[in-house]
Write a protein that holds these residues in place. Structure first.
Motif, PDB file in Angstrom:
ATOM      1  N   ALA A 126      44.198  71.225  57.902  1.00  0.00           N
ATOM      2  CA  ALA A 126      44.849  71.967  56.828  1.00  0.00           C
ATOM      3  C   ALA A 126      45.956  71.143  56.179  1.00  0.00           C
ATOM      4  CB  ALA A 126      45.407  73.284  57.373  1.00  0.00           C
ATOM      5  N   VAL A 127      46.709  70.413  56.988  1.00  0.00           N
ATOM      6  CA  VAL A 127      47.772  69.560  56.437  1.00  0.00           C
ATOM      7  C   VAL A 127      47.166  68.470  55.555  1.00  0.00           C
ATOM      8  CG1 VAL A 127      49.642  67.988  57.030  1.00  0.00           C
ATOM      9  CG2 VAL A 127      49.330  70.088  58.343  1.00  0.00           C
ATOM     10  N   ARG A 128      46.070  67.891  55.984  1.00  0.00           N
ATOM     11  CA  ARG A 128      45.418  66.854  55.180  1.00  0.00           C
ATOM     12  C   ARG A 128      44.882  67.431  53.878  1.00  0.00           C
ATOM     13  NH1 ARG A 128      41.847  63.599  59.783  1.00  0.00           N
ATOM     14  NH2 ARG A 128      43.604  62.554  60.807  1.00  0.00           N
ATOM     15  N   ALA A 129      44.318  68.641  53.942  1.00  0.00           N
ATOM     16  CA  ALA A 129      43.778  69.261  52.734  1.00  0.00           C
ATOM     17  C   ALA A 129      44.879  69.572  51.726  1.00  0.00           C
ATOM     18  CB  ALA A 129      43.021  70.541  53.098  1.00  0.00           C
ATOM     19  N   ALA A 130      46.103  69.738  52.186  1.00  0.00           N
ATOM     20  CA  ALA A 130      47.230  69.997  51.299  1.00  0.00           C
ATOM     21  C   ALA A 130      47.896  68.713  50.831  1.00  0.00           C
ATOM     22  CB  ALA A 130      48.247  70.899  51.998  1.00  0.00           C
ATOM     23  N   GLY A 131      47.229  67.596  50.968  1.00  0.00           N
ATOM     24  CA  GLY A 131      47.770  66.331  50.491  1.00  0.00           C
ATOM     25  C   GLY A 131      48.521  65.536  51.528  1.00  0.00           C
ATOM     26  N   GLY A 132      48.637  66.058  52.744  1.00  0.00           N
ATOM     27  CA  GLY A 132      49.372  65.355  53.784  1.00  0.00           C
ATOM     28  C   GLY A 132      50.834  65.765  53.817  1.00  0.00           C
ATOM     29  N   ALA A 133      51.490  65.411  54.892  1.00  0.00           N
ATOM     30  CA  ALA A 133      52.898  65.761  55.064  1.00  0.00           C
ATOM     31  C   ALA A 133      53.789  64.804  54.272  1.00  0.00           C
ATOM     32  CB  ALA A 133      53.268  65.732  56.548  1.00  0.00           C
ATOM     33  N   THR A 134      54.949  65.304  53.864  1.00  0.00           N
ATOM     34  CA  THR A 134      55.923  64.472  53.167  1.00  0.00           C
ATOM     35  C   THR A 134      56.702  63.627  54.173  1.00  0.00           C
ATOM     36  OG1 THR A 134      57.564  66.250  53.218  1.00  0.00           O
ATOM     37  CG2 THR A 134      56.106  66.158  51.308  1.00  0.00           C
ATOM     38  N   SER A 135      57.547  62.775  53.635  1.00  0.00           N
ATOM     39  CA  SER A 135      58.279  61.859  54.517  1.00  0.00           C
ATOM     40  C   SER A 135      59.260  62.592  55.428  1.00  0.00           C
ATOM     41  CB  SER A 135      59.034  60.821  53.666  1.00  0.00           C
ATOM     42  OG  SER A 135      59.920  61.477  52.769  1.00  0.00           O
ATOM     43  N   GLY A 136      59.726  63.770  55.018  1.00  0.00           N
ATOM     44  CA  GLY A 136      60.694  64.501  55.841  1.00  0.00           C
ATOM     45  C   GLY A 136      60.078  65.547  56.737  1.00  0.00           C
ATOM     46  N   ALA A 137      58.745  65.546  56.889  1.00  0.00           N
ATOM     47  CA  ALA A 137      58.099  66.571  57.707  1.00  0.00           C
ATOM     48  C   ALA A 137      58.243  66.249  59.186  1.00  0.00           C
ATOM     49  CB  ALA A 137      56.626  66.675  57.337  1.00  0.00           C
ATOM     50  N   ASP A 138      58.358  67.304  59.978  1.00  0.00           N
ATOM     51  CA  ASP A 138      58.442  67.174  61.432  1.00  0.00           C
ATOM     52  C   ASP A 138      57.145  67.706  62.016  1.00  0.00           C
ATOM     53  OD1 ASP A 138      59.143  66.887  64.031  1.00  0.00           O
ATOM     54  OD2 ASP A 138      60.651  68.479  64.057  1.00  0.00           O
ATOM     55  N   LEU A 139      56.152  66.838  62.131  1.00  0.00           N
ATOM     56  CA  LEU A 139      54.846  67.273  62.626  1.00  0.00           C
ATOM     57  C   LEU A 139      54.858  67.578  64.111  1.00  0.00           C
ATOM     58  CD1 LEU A 139      52.476  64.826  60.684  1.00  0.00           C
ATOM     59  CD2 LEU A 139      53.034  67.203  60.149  1.00  0.00           C
ATOM     60  N   ASP A 140      55.881  67.089  64.827  1.00  0.00           N
ATOM     61  CA  ASP A 140      55.954  67.403  66.255  1.00  0.00           C
ATOM     62  C   ASP A 140      56.334  68.854  66.510  1.00  0.00           C
ATOM     63  OD1 ASP A 140      55.277  64.834  66.917  1.00  0.00           O
ATOM     64  OD2 ASP A 140      57.351  64.136  67.025  1.00  0.00           O
ATOM     65  N   ALA A 141      56.798  69.547  65.478  1.00  0.00           N
ATOM     66  CA  ALA A 141      57.209  70.942  65.651  1.00  0.00           C
ATOM     67  C   ALA A 141      56.023  71.897  65.595  1.00  0.00           C
ATOM     68  CB  ALA A 141      58.232  71.326  64.581  1.00  0.00           C
ATOM     69  N   ILE A 142      54.858  71.423  65.206  1.00  0.00           N
ATOM     70  CA  ILE A 142      53.677  72.282  65.136  1.00  0.00           C
ATOM     71  C   ILE A 142      52.573  71.672  65.979  1.00  0.00           C
ATOM     72  CG2 ILE A 142      54.226  73.230  62.863  1.00  0.00           C
ATOM     73  CD1 ILE A 142      52.343  71.232  61.628  1.00  0.00           C
ATOM     74  N   ASN A 143      51.662  72.514  66.387  1.00  0.00           N
ATOM     75  CA  ASN A 143      50.524  72.060  67.192  1.00  0.00           C
ATOM     76  C   ASN A 143      49.387  71.684  66.245  1.00  0.00           C
ATOM     77  OD1 ASN A 143      48.600  71.538  69.080  1.00  0.00           O
ATOM     78  ND2 ASN A 143      48.517  73.608  69.927  1.00  0.00           N
ATOM     79  N   LEU A 144      49.210  70.397  66.015  1.00  0.00           N
ATOM     80  CA  LEU A 144      48.192  69.938  65.082  1.00  0.00           C
ATOM     81  C   LEU A 144      46.781  70.161  65.599  1.00  0.00           C
ATOM     82  CD1 LEU A 144      49.826  66.571  63.951  1.00  0.00           C
ATOM     83  CD2 LEU A 144      49.779  68.742  62.699  1.00  0.00           C
ATOM     84  N   ALA A 145      46.639  70.365  66.906  1.00  0.00           N
ATOM     85  CA  ALA A 145      45.308  70.543  67.489  1.00  0.00           C
ATOM     86  C   ALA A 145      44.865  71.999  67.534  1.00  0.00           C
ATOM     87  CB  ALA A 145      45.266  69.958  68.900  1.00  0.00           C
ATOM     88  N   ARG A 146      45.727  72.925  67.120  1.00  0.00           N
ATOM     89  CA  ARG A 146      45.364  74.345  67.197  1.00  0.00           C
ATOM     90  C   ARG A 146      44.299  74.677  66.166  1.00  0.00           C
ATOM     91  NH1 ARG A 146      46.890  78.590  64.401  1.00  0.00           N
ATOM     92  NH2 ARG A 146      48.618  77.470  63.394  1.00  0.00           N
ATOM     93  N   LYS A 147      43.354  75.524  66.558  1.00  0.00           N
ATOM     94  CA  LYS A 147      42.319  75.965  65.638  1.00  0.00           C
ATOM     95  C   LYS A 147      42.874  77.001  64.666  1.00  0.00           C
ATOM     96  CE  LYS A 147      38.184  75.117  68.425  1.00  0.00           C
ATOM     97  NZ  LYS A 147      36.952  75.714  68.999  1.00  0.00           N
ATOM     98  N   LEU A 148      42.392  76.939  63.440  1.00  0.00           N
ATOM     99  CA  LEU A 148      42.874  77.823  62.389  1.00  0.00           C
ATOM    100  C   LEU A 148      42.142  79.161  62.428  1.00  0.00           C
ATOM    101  CD1 LEU A 148      42.913  75.216  59.484  1.00  0.00           C
ATOM    102  CD2 LEU A 148      44.908  76.103  60.686  1.00  0.00           C
ATOM    103  N   THR A 149      42.837  80.186  61.963  1.00  0.00           N
ATOM    104  CA  THR A 149      42.231  81.499  61.785  1.00  0.00           C
ATOM    105  C   THR A 149      42.290  81.865  60.312  1.00  0.00           C
ATOM    106  OG1 THR A 149      44.345  82.603  62.234  1.00  0.00           O
ATOM    107  CG2 THR A 149      42.859  82.264  64.096  1.00  0.00           C
ATOM    108  N   ASP A 150      41.342  82.654  59.859  1.00  0.00           N
ATOM    109  CA  ASP A 150      41.264  83.008  58.449  1.00  0.00           C
ATOM    110  C   ASP A 150      42.460  83.874  58.043  1.00  0.00           C
ATOM    111  OD1 ASP A 150      39.669  83.092  55.921  1.00  0.00           O
ATOM    112  OD2 ASP A 150      39.723  85.244  56.325  1.00  0.00           O
ATOM    113  N   GLY A 151      43.130  83.485  56.958  1.00  0.00           N
ATOM    114  CA  GLY A 151      44.239  84.254  56.416  1.00  0.00           C
ATOM    115  C   GLY A 151      45.600  83.892  56.976  1.00  0.00           C
TER     116      GLY A 151
END
Length: 241
Positions: A126-151
């Motif tokens: 989802a982050v990649r589909a939104a163009g990727g994270a900006t330089s000030g993003a803290d990706l360690d604060a979210i679980n990038l491996a979690r599966k998405l749910t609709d909505g």
């Protein structure tokens, strides 16, 4: 007594010569020409019969609509001005039944907004589909491996931003306990469900406890990749028995 002069035939004219040609070799040439003409006519008839004929507009329309041009074993044809009823769309299908999920990506991304991804995609997709994270993003604060749910909404925080709240109904690892995880017994899959802890960090926690079993939650600060801000997010979600 003198003899009369001999009788001479008058010279032949054009008509006489034409008659002579027809009477002799000319007849053969005319016969050959007639035979060639007859052969050409026969070849033309054979070519016309062998050439496939294309259906005209009326015939095409009759075949397509089941009109008079259609075969008689297909039953009676519908009138030309009668429109067939269309099936109503099935509104009972659940969201995401087509194999896709809609996710709202917000926060520190280049193109925040709604993205559609195949079912089973991860937060990182989802982050990649939104163009990727900006330089000030803290990706360690979210679980990038979690599966998405609709909505759902994926919020990418920045430095100093509050940690994202757990997603209700999010797909987690089967068997993950709802109570705080024991740092000495939790598996890598269970640690991976914690916010900001991915597969790499979960492996570091397991490697640390193998060499030094946890005696207090504060020892998480000694695990590489876990700082004070990450510890503040995890301290209420883990325990040491």
């Amino acid at each position: 007594m003198s003899q009369p002069p001999p009788f001479l035939l008058p010279p032949d004219g054009p008509r006489s010569r034409a008659r002579a040609l027809l009477a002799g070799a000319g007849r053969q040439r005319v016969a050959v020409a007639l035979l060639v003409l007859a052969a050409l006519l026969v070849a033309g008839v054979v070519w016309v019969r062998a050439t496939p004929r294309q259906l005209g507009p009326a015939a095409d329309q009759g075949v397509a609509t089941g009109g008079p041009a259609a075969s008689g074993d297909q039953g009676p044809a519908a009138p030309a001005d009668q429109t067939l009823p269309r099936a109503a769309p099935d509104t009972s299908a659940p969201s995401g039944a087509a194999g896709r999920v809609a996710v709202h990506v917000a926060g520190r991304v280049r193109h925040p907004g709604l993205v559609r991804l195949p079912a089973g995609s991860r937060v990182q997709d989802a982050v990649r589909a939104a163009g990727g994270a900006t330089s000030g993003a803290d990706l360690d604060a979210i679980n990038l491996a979690r599966k998405l749910t609709d909505g759902e909404q994926v919020l990418v925080p920045g430095p100093g931003d509050p940690a994202p709240q757990p997603v209700p109904g999010a797909i987690t690892t089967p068997g993950a306990p709802a109570a705080p995880l024991d740092l000495n017994t939790a598996t890598v899959e269970q640690l991976d469900t914690l916010p900001g802890v991915g597969e790499v960090t979960a492996g570091r926690i397991v490697a640390y406890r193998t060499a030094h079993p946890f005696t207090a939650v504060d020892e998480l600060l000694e695990v590489p990749g876990i700082g004070q801000r990450r510890f503040d997010q995890l301290k209420d979600l883990v325990t040491v028995a």
